[in-house]
Design a protein around this motif. Structure first.
Motif, PDB file in Angstrom:
ATOM      1  N   UNK A 157       1.233  -0.915  -0.076  1.00 25.02           N
ATOM      2  CA  UNK A 157      -0.247  -0.235   0.140  1.00 25.02           C
ATOM      3  C   UNK A 157       1.358   0.898   0.325  1.00 25.02           C
ATOM      4  N   UNK A 158       2.103   1.168   0.669  1.00 31.29           N
ATOM      5  CA  UNK A 158       2.538   2.949   1.305  1.00 31.29           C
ATOM      6  C   UNK A 158       3.710   2.632  -0.124  1.00 31.29           C
ATOM      7  N   UNK A 159       4.017   1.725  -0.420  1.00 33.21           N
ATOM      8  CA  UNK A 159       5.047   1.705  -2.177  1.00 33.21           C
ATOM      9  C   UNK A 159       4.153   2.393  -3.543  1.00 33.21           C
ATOM     10  N   UNK A 160       2.793   2.058  -3.560  1.00 33.30           N
ATOM     11  CA  UNK A 160       1.785   2.461  -4.568  1.00 33.30           C
ATOM     12  C   UNK A 160       1.905   3.398  -3.962  1.00 33.30           C
ATOM     13  N   UNK A 161       1.643   3.827  -2.754  1.00 35.25           N
ATOM     14  CA  UNK A 161       1.098   5.860  -3.223  1.00 35.25           C
ATOM     15  C   UNK A 161       1.731   6.858  -2.604  1.00 35.25           C
ATOM     16  N   UNK A 162       3.611   5.802  -2.266  1.00 39.79           N
ATOM     17  CA  UNK A 162       4.410   6.803  -2.975  1.00 39.79           C
ATOM     18  C   UNK A 162       5.012   6.973  -4.150  1.00 39.79           C
ATOM     19  N   UNK A 163       4.460   5.592  -5.054  1.00 37.38           N
ATOM     20  CA  UNK A 163       4.332   5.793  -6.439  1.00 37.38           C
ATOM     21  C   UNK A 163       4.007   7.009  -7.263  1.00 37.38           C
ATOM     22  N   UNK A 164       2.702   7.138  -6.160  1.00 36.75           N
ATOM     23  CA  UNK A 164       1.647   7.714  -6.855  1.00 36.75           C
ATOM     24  C   UNK A 164       1.676   8.947  -6.817  1.00 36.75           C
ATOM     25  N   UNK A 165       2.410   9.519  -5.993  1.00 37.54           N
ATOM     26  CA  UNK A 165       2.229  10.653  -4.969  1.00 37.54           C
ATOM     27  C   UNK A 165       2.754  11.897  -5.922  1.00 37.54           C
ATOM     28  N   UNK A 166       2.660  13.495  -6.518  1.00 39.84           N
ATOM     29  CA  UNK A 166       2.631  14.526  -7.265  1.00 39.84           C
ATOM     30  C   UNK A 166       4.149  14.520  -7.243  1.00 39.84           C
ATOM     31  N   UNK A 167       4.535  14.594  -5.505  1.00 45.49           N
ATOM     32  CA  UNK A 167       5.708  15.509  -5.991  1.00 45.49           C
ATOM     33  C   UNK A 167       6.813  14.230  -5.654  1.00 45.49           C
ATOM     34  N   UNK A 168       6.480  13.560  -6.774  1.00 47.73           N
ATOM     35  CA  UNK A 168       7.862  12.179  -6.569  1.00 47.73           C
ATOM     36  C   UNK A 168       8.460  13.072  -7.518  1.00 47.73           C
ATOM     37  N   UNK A 169       8.322  12.984  -8.577  1.00 42.08           N
ATOM     38  CA  UNK A 169       9.455  13.253  -9.936  1.00 42.08           C
ATOM     39  C   UNK A 169       9.982  14.267  -9.444  1.00 42.08           C
ATOM     40  N   UNK A 170       9.389  15.979  -9.038  1.00 37.63           N
ATOM     41  CA  UNK A 170      10.556  16.984  -8.410  1.00 37.63           C
ATOM     42  C   UNK A 170      11.299  16.630  -7.257  1.00 37.63           C
ATOM     43  N   UNK A 171      10.539  15.603  -6.534  1.00 40.35           N
ATOM     44  CA  UNK A 171      11.852  15.042  -4.818  1.00 40.35           C
ATOM     45  C   UNK A 171      12.740  14.497  -6.195  1.00 40.35           C
ATOM     46  N   UNK A 172      12.556  13.179  -7.082  1.00 40.41           N
ATOM     47  CA  UNK A 172      13.829  13.019  -7.802  1.00 40.41           C
ATOM     48  C   UNK A 172      14.689  13.673  -8.273  1.00 40.41           C
ATOM     49  N   UNK A 173      14.298  14.071  -9.234  1.00 32.42           N
ATOM     50  CA  UNK A 173      15.072  15.558 -10.080  1.00 32.42           C
ATOM     51  C   UNK A 173      15.767  16.088  -9.057  1.00 32.42           C
ATOM     52  N   UNK A 174      15.361  16.754  -8.027  1.00 29.77           N
ATOM     53  CA  UNK A 174      16.205  17.591  -7.337  1.00 29.77           C
ATOM     54  C   UNK A 174      17.622  16.258  -6.251  1.00 29.77           C
ATOM     55  N   UNK A 175      16.745  15.085  -6.086  1.00 30.70           N
ATOM     56  CA  UNK A 175      18.385  14.318  -5.804  1.00 30.70           C
ATOM     57  C   UNK A 175      18.582  13.787  -6.770  1.00 30.70           C
ATOM     58  N   UNK A 176      18.000  13.647  -7.857  1.00 25.48           N
ATOM     59  CA  UNK A 176      19.367  13.361  -8.802  1.00 25.48           C
ATOM     60  C   UNK A 176      20.227  14.315  -9.262  1.00 25.48           C
ATOM     61  N   UNK A 177      19.432  15.416  -9.465  1.00 21.29           N
ATOM     62  CA  UNK A 177      20.431  16.173  -9.971  1.00 21.29           C
ATOM     63  C   UNK A 177      21.361  16.739  -9.124  1.00 21.29           C
TER      64      UNK A 177
END
Length: 307
Positions: free
Chosen positions: A63-83
């Motif tokens: 449940x919580x894995x799916x919730x995180x993958x559907x979080x609208x902030x995910x891609x912004x957070x991942x972009x900042x982390x990777x950059x």
């Protein structure tokens, strides 16, 4: 033949039993403090609450894995982390190697020791103190803003921390300054183990200093460089939390929110332990995969690896 090898192996173990037993306390400590707590990751698959405990909480699966993958902030957070991590790797990884090579070439032993000591000092400052100094320099009435105005680069005081896109540069440069000297220790140690007769032979053959660096120093520490690079790739999703929280504000939040700060704010600060554990577990799994892939690639290309 196989039995003979086994007998030799057992004999060798018995001969070195006293030495091998010395590592036993470290293994016990590692098991107690690193492996035993791992049973807690089960809460990533449960709706954890303190009253019911880990085993009594309801099982919710992914449940919580799916919730995180559907979080609208995910891609912004991942972009900042990777950059931040990619820029940090490109800038902060080769810099300690270069510093170690330069220190190794210093002829004066006393000046070499002073240079090493001065370069190490920023590492021993906490991020609270170091970031406070950086923020003092970057504030609108700080020395850097005054310098920009005096040189005509800006007509008014500059608030560097208000420009979100500048956060990447501030993060990387401050990480470089703080960790440069300490990061060079392992390379300085590796260079200290190089046989000095090789350098003497190169000087007799007329090699320049740059040729000695390229053909002796770098090849001799290449194994260490490869191992450190593999570890760096394996931790590419880790940005740390102290440094970012010290620099973070409402104006640069879209550029400074990373996976670690997101887990802290959404998971731990809000008491959503299952959610934060799920995100951390997912991050750890990805990091292990990256580590194995980087090590496998390195073994095939350079014949050097972590394992």
């Amino acid at each position: 033949m196989k039995q003979a090898k086994t007998i030799r192996g057992h004999r060798k173990v018995r001969e070195q039993l006293a030495l091998q037993s010395m590592i036993l306390p470290a293994l016990i400590v590692l098991f107690i403090f690193a492996y035993m707590p791992m049973y807690g990751i089960i809460i990533a698959f449960k709706d954890f609450n303190i009253r019911d405990g880990i085993w009594g909480s309801a099982w919710v699966g992914l449940k919580y894995f799916r919730e995180f993958l559907k979080d609208p902030n995910l891609w912004n957070v991942m972009r900042n982390t990777l950059v931040l991590n990619v820029l940090g790797t490109l800038v902060c990884f080769p810099a300690p190697i270069l510093l170690a090579l330069l220190i190794n070439e210093l002829p004066n032993g006393r000046f070499k020791k002073v240079s090493q000591t001065v370069s190490y000092l920023p590492h021993f400052l906490s991020w609270v103190i170091f970031a406070g100094l950086v923020l003092e320099i970057l504030r609108p009435s700080g020395i850097l803003s005054d310098l920009c105005v005096a040189l005509g680069l800006s007509g008014q005081p500059v608030n560097f921390m208000a420009h979100g896109s500048w956060f990447y540069i501030i993060f990387v440069l401050s990480s470089l300054i703080k960790g440069l000297g300490y990061g060079s220790i392992i390379y300085v140690a590796a260079l200290a183990g190089v046989d000095q007769e090789i350098y003497e032979a190169a000087r007799v053959d007329g090699c320049t200093r740059m040729q000695r660096i390229l053909h002796i120093s770098l090849p001799c520490i290449m194994g260490t460089v490869v191992v450190m690079l593999i570890l760096q790739i394996g931790s590419i999703l880790n940005t740390g939390i102290e440094q970012i929280l010290m620099y973070q504000n409402a104006m640069n939040l879209p550029f400074s929110e990373t996976l670690d700060t997101y887990v802290y704010k959404v998971g731990i600060a809000q008491g959503r332990m299952s959610y934060s554990t799920a995100v951390s577990l997912l991050k750890s799994v990805i990091s292990v995969i990256l580590l194995v892939v980087a090590n496998t690639f390195s073994k095939k290309v350079t014949d050097k690896g972590l394992f």
